[in-house]
Write an enzyme that holds these catalytic residues in place. Structure first.
Site, PDB file in Angstrom:
ATOM      1  CB  THR A  36      50.977  10.000  63.521  1.00 50.41           C
ATOM      2  OG1 THR A  36      52.098  10.787  63.879  1.00 50.41           O
ATOM      3  CG2 THR A  36      50.969   8.751  64.371  1.00 50.41           C
ATOM      4  CB  THR A  49      48.193  15.318  65.832  1.00 46.37           C
ATOM      5  OG1 THR A  49      49.527  14.903  66.156  1.00 46.37           O
ATOM      6  CG2 THR A  49      47.287  14.112  65.674  1.00 46.37           C
ATOM      7  CG  ASP A  50      53.241  17.216  65.405  1.00 44.65           C
ATOM      8  OD1 ASP A  50      52.676  16.841  66.455  1.00 44.65           O
ATOM      9  OD2 ASP A  50      54.289  16.698  64.988  1.00 44.65           O
ATOM     10  CB  SER A  72      51.402  17.878  59.940  1.00 47.40           C
ATOM     11  OG  SER A  72      51.381  17.860  61.337  1.00 47.40           O
TER      12      SER A  72
HETATM   13  N1  ASP Z   1      54.454  14.392  63.568  1.00 50.12           N
HETATM   14  C1  ASP Z   1      53.167  13.868  63.223  1.00 50.12           C
HETATM   15  C2  ASP Z   1      52.507  14.828  62.238  1.00 50.12           C
HETATM   16  O1  ASP Z   1      52.036  15.840  62.649  1.00 50.12           O
HETATM   17  C3  ASP Z   1      52.347  13.704  64.443  1.00 50.12           C
HETATM   18  C4  ASP Z   1      50.976  13.156  64.248  1.00 50.12           C
HETATM   19  O2  ASP Z   1      50.420  13.088  63.165  1.00 50.12           O
HETATM   20  O3  ASP Z   1      50.374  12.796  65.294  1.00 50.12           O
HETATM   21  O4  ASP Z   1      52.490  14.559  61.060  1.00 50.12           O
END
Ligand code: ASP
Length: 342
Positions: A21, A101-102, A68
């Site tokens: 993200t 973050t995932d 991710s």
């Molecule tokens: N779906 C995103 C990822 O993990 C979420 C994020 O980065 O906050 O790449």
């Protein structure tokens, strides 16, 4: 505090971008969901933070451009190898990984066990895309580079800089689907803070990591990666078919995300008897999100040869089990000693 400890020259920090993200783009600045992850390249991410110039010389690389949630073992292997090559260079003082973050907590723990250097490795991410109002990525990136450039961050294992807090790779977990303050280190607490280009630690991690870790990835083939280990959740009404299918598919390990202290529905437990007869390693962890899975007399550990994950959550227990099986360790007492140590 990092006051009084500094490199003789401006430190050099490698920044490896993988997507997420933090590199997400949406057509509308009000959009914080429904954007596309990993679109913004590392050069644009860095250009948005001119303050980095005061902190370090940056060497940037785009390693991937993924959300991710789609991460796989092959990218983990590539990433760990690249980190080890870069940190072996005398002129690189620290390294930052820009991530989603995932699955950040899984990559952080993977690297915590496979990095062969004491130099700082810091992961960071963002909850809001690059194009969003009040995007959090740029400040997180500045804080991550500040931490990676800090001599006091050496030999502390893999770290995460997020929302001004410093988390240890083993402890951190994502606790919110939307909040900018999306991470916590349940039970153990954070390691310190990074704010206004200053770093302050309050404690050290004690479990074994990085240069003292026995896990080496050089022998693992990127094309034919790690032993298959999958996670099964226990809950009211759980059916054994998931475990039976995994056994039939030939997995080498199963991590149970159990209820409470890693307890397992009787139906699943019956299927695990069969799994253990085929020497599939089984680890009991908890789906609760904090606490500790302890071995005890009431648990089927000794009877079936199950391993308890301690404070590792199911996703990190999977990482440790894969690495242990890849080294050829599958005997329950050996696996338990690894879970007690790492
Ligand atoms: N779906 C995103 C990822 O993990 C979420 C994020 O980065 O906050 O790449």
């Amino acid at each position: 505090m990092n006051v009084g400890v500094s490199y003789k020259r401006r430190p050099t920090v490698a920044v490896l971008a993988t997507g997420g993200t933090i590199a997400g783009e949406a057509s509308d600045a009000a959009q914080t969901i429904g954007y596309t992850s990993g679109v913004v390249g590392v050069d644009r991410l860095l250009a948005a933070v001119p303050e980095l110039d005061d902190v370090a010389v940056i060497r940037a690389e785009q390693v991937a451009r993924i959300d991710s949630k789609d991460l796989d073992d092959a990218l983990w292997i590539t990433l760990a190898r690249r980190v080890n090559v870069l940190l072996a260079q005398d002129d690189i003082d620290g390294l930052v990984i820009v991530h989603g973050t995932d699955t950040l907590e899984e990559t952080a723990y993977w690297l915590h066990l496979t990095v062969t250097s004491a130099k700082p490795v810091v992961l960071t991410a963002a909850m809001r895309p690059f194009t969003a109002l009040s995007a959090d990525g740029s400040l997180n990136l500045l804080n991550a580079v500040t931490l990676a450039a800090c001599p006091d961050a050496v030999a502390r294992g893999v770290l995460v800089a997020f929302s001004n807090r410093i988390h240890g790779a083993r402890d951190i977990t994502k606790v919110s689907t939307y909040a900018v303050d999306a991470f916590a280190s349940p039970e153990s607490g954070i390691l310190g803070w990074v704010q206004d280009k200053r770093v302050e630690f309050q404690r050290r991690v004690t479990r074994v990591h990085t240069i003292e870790s026995v896990f080496k990835i050089n022998a693992i083939d990127t094309q034919n990666p790690l032993p298959a280990v999958q996670i099964v959740v226990s809950y009211a009404g759980a059916m054994r078919i998931v475990i039976d299918a995994l056994v039939d598919a030939g997995v080498r390990g199963i991590v149970i995300a159990g209820t409470g202290n890693g307890s397992i529905h009787t139906t699943l437990q019956q299927a695990l008897v069969n799994a253990r007869m085929r020497s599939i390693a089984v680890v009991r962890s908890s789906r609760v999100g904090s606490g500790h899975v302890m071995r005890n007399g009431a648990a089927p550990d000794d009877l079936l040869g199950l391993i308890s994950a301690g404070t590792l959550n199911p996703y990190k227990a999977r990482v440790l089990l894969m690495l242990a099986l890849a080294q050829g360790w599958s005997e329950p007492t050996i696996l338990q000693s690894l879970f007690d140590k790492y």
